[in-house]
Design an enzyme around this catalytic site. Structure first.
Site, short mmCIF file in Angstrom:
data_model
loop_
_atom_site.label_atom_id
_atom_site.label_comp_id
_atom_site.label_asym_id
_atom_site.label_seq_id
_atom_site.Cartn_x
_atom_site.Cartn_y
_atom_site.Cartn_z
N THR A 32 0.83 -1.21 0.00
CA THR A 32 0.00 0.00 0.00
C THR A 32 0.86 1.26 0.00
O THR A 32 0.54 2.25 -0.69
CB THR A 32 -0.94 0.01 1.21
OG1 THR A 32 -1.84 -1.11 1.11
CG2 THR A 32 -1.74 1.29 1.29
N SER A 64 -6.84 -0.76 -6.76
CA SER A 64 -6.43 -1.12 -5.40
C SER A 64 -4.94 -1.41 -5.44
O SER A 64 -4.39 -1.75 -6.51
CB SER A 64 -7.18 -2.37 -4.92
OG SER A 64 -6.56 -2.93 -3.78
N ASN A 101 -3.82 -3.95 -4.45
CA ASN A 101 -3.74 -5.39 -4.66
C ASN A 101 -3.79 -5.81 -6.13
O ASN A 101 -3.55 -6.98 -6.44
CB ASN A 101 -4.85 -6.09 -3.88
CG ASN A 101 -4.78 -5.75 -2.40
OD1 ASN A 101 -3.75 -5.29 -1.92
ND2 ASN A 101 -5.87 -5.94 -1.71
N THR A 151 36.73 -36.81 -12.19
CA THR A 151 35.46 -37.07 -11.50
C THR A 151 35.77 -37.29 -10.03
O THR A 151 36.75 -37.97 -9.69
CB THR A 151 34.75 -38.31 -12.07
OG1 THR A 151 35.61 -39.45 -11.95
CG2 THR A 151 34.39 -38.10 -13.54
N SER A 207 46.77 -10.24 -1.25
CA SER A 207 47.06 -10.39 0.17
C SER A 207 47.74 -9.15 0.72
O SER A 207 48.49 -8.48 0.01
CB SER A 207 47.97 -11.61 0.38
OG SER A 207 48.39 -11.70 1.72
N LYS A 248 50.87 -12.77 -4.18
CA LYS A 248 49.66 -13.59 -4.21
C LYS A 248 48.53 -12.83 -4.92
O LYS A 248 48.27 -11.68 -4.63
CB LYS A 248 49.21 -13.94 -2.79
CG LYS A 248 48.06 -14.93 -2.72
CD LYS A 248 47.83 -15.36 -1.26
CE LYS A 248 46.76 -16.45 -1.20
NZ LYS A 248 45.42 -15.91 -1.41
#
Length: 470
Positions: free
Chosen positions: A105, A144, A146, A191, A322, A328
């Site tokens: 609303t 509305s 809604n 896998t 890092s 890194k």
């Protein structure tokens, strides 16, 4: 300082309030700003939602004008105000938190008040002179929250899905491009994180492209599902306070304004309370997020190291990794995409619970559903664009590493099954693991195959099996 110059007095059913003179919203929006200080994410965070609210209000005004329920000058002013909003103006005035009680609303009234006050100015009146044009009486006529709010949400999601579809397609194209680029680079497939059988790096990236591309038709189908709207149902779907012809006129106008094939729901009562389309969309977004996250997991694994990991591909170096370890560099783009995926998965849970919490003829939790779905769509699109532009297109292959891994792996022995049989290849694999010697070396030592026969094995036509060649 003269208060009358800084404020105007507005009234609602709870009494009078002073509204800042410079704003276009009114008393009900003011109360919502005070009540819902929750997420800090307000309506204008999603410009498409602001635009679609204006589209709905414009369509409703035109329909009421067709039915002679609104004065032509009022229709013209409302339409002009909506056009300005659709063009990007006044978006800062749509300032209610996305998380709100009242089933939307406050969102609807925020739109009603901004449109009403801008329309009043266009009529030569002052903001707040609602006797000439009122947020509820005129802008919200035959409506509305809604039916307005879910209609605007659905339309906004359709627009957002267009962007997500574009990002998805571009990512698919980028991944397929890497598939072509890496087509001749042989490597060991895995896998359960263990060596399995040979494949090409191109096949690996083509699989990424395929799994992303699978989402494109589903996104298009989702837009079609969202196109069924309940506009004209007013409060609970019975159409109370709206003339019979109104719903058809309003939907027809909105269809033309939005340029989308919108249609009236067959059962407006059901359409007002049911959140099924939103749950479906949330599940699709979760599915897409899971696929995206899995791809990023693989990219991080394949690029791990560089000295002490798989190191089969190189991701672009986007930033130092890092504050303590010199040199890194972290896979920050896949990591952020992972986090987006986790957020989308969490949003799916929120949408699921909110949809389930609906009661009787309305779901009061719709603001959460709208917020989380719009957020998920936007974040997924941004994540895909970032993954493509800042990572995938700059990925390079370490062909030598891939080849060395393939040579050393006992997984290569699987390719010998058609020539030597499972028993002999199992024995060779066991010896290779025990001694650290290569499969080829052991095969030659035991005179199971000739050197010329073994030389053919790394050829893609031999090793990759009867698959579609890149």
């Amino acid at each position: 300082m003269n208060d009358s110059a800084n404020y105007r007095v507005e009234r609602d059913l709870l009494g009078e309030r002073r509204v800042p003179a410079g704003v276009y919203y009114g008393v009900q929006t003011l109360r919502a700003l005070e009540n819902f200080r929750i997420s800090g994410i307000v309506l204008n965070h999603f410009p498409n939602l602001v635009v679609t609210l204006a589209m709905v209000k414009k369509a409703c005004a035109l329909a009421n004008g067709d039915l002679l329920k609104l004065d032509p000058l009022q229709v013209k002013a409302i339409v002009a105000a909506c056009d300005e909003i659709m063009a990007g103006k006044l978006h800062d005035q749509f300032c209610v938190d996305m998380l709100q009680g009242g089933a939307g609303t406050s969102t609807n009234m925020n739109a009603n008040e901004v449109i009403a006050n801008r329309a009043l100015e266009l009529l030569g009146r002052k903001r707040g002179e609602y006797k000439f044009l009122h947020p509820n009486i005129h802008v919200n006529m035959s409506q509305s929250t809604n039916d307005v709010y879910p209609t605007a949400l659905r339309l906004a999601m359709i627009f957002e899905l267009r962007a997500l579809g574009g990002a998805t397609q571009q990512l698919q194209v980028a991944l397929a491009g890497k598939g072509r680029e890496f087509r001749s680079i042989l490597k060991m497939g895995r896998t359960q994180l263990q060596d399995a059988v040979p494949m090409s790096l191109g096949q690996e990236f083509n699989a990424f492209a395929t799994t992303v591309g699978e989402e494109l038709p589903r996104l298009r189908d989702m837009a079609a599902l969202l196109s069924e709207i309940n506009l004209g149902g007013t409060a609970i779907g019975t159409g109370l306070n709206a003339e019979c012809e109104y719903r058809y006129l309003a939907v027809a106008h909105l269809r033309e304004i939005a340029g989308e094939p919108l249609s009236e729901a067959a059962d407006l009562v059901e359409a007002t309370s049911d959140m099924g389309a939103f749950v479906f969309l949330s599940g699709l977004l979760k599915r897409t997020a899971i696929k995206l996250s899995k791809i990023c997991n693989d990219l991080r694994l394949l690029s791990s190291g560089p000295q002490c990991g798989l190191n089969e591909i190189n991701l672009p170096q986007n930033q130092p990794g890092s504050s303590i370890m010199p040199g890194k560099v972290n896979p920050v783009i896949p990591e952020v995409v992972n986090q987006v995926a986790f957020s989308v998965i969490g949003n799916d849970i929120a949408v699921t619970m909110a949809a389930e919490a609906g009661q009787l003829q309305l779901n009061a939790m719709e603001p959460l559903i709208g917020y989380k779905l719009l957020e998920s769509i936007r974040h997924l699109a941004a994540a895909m664009d970032t993954l493509r532009s800042d990572c995938v297109v700059e990925i390079t292959a370490n062909a030598d590493v891939c080849g060395d891994n393939l040579e050393r792996s006992v997984g290569l022995v699987t390719a010998l099954n058609p020539y030597l049989g499972y028993g002999k290849t199992s024995a060779i694999a066991r010896r290779a693991l025990q001694t650290g010697r290569s499969v080829k070396e052991l095969v030659l030592e035991e005179k199971l195959m000739t050197a010329d026969q073994l030389e053919s094995l790394p050829d893609p036509e031999t090793v990759l099996g009867p698959q579609i060649r890149e």
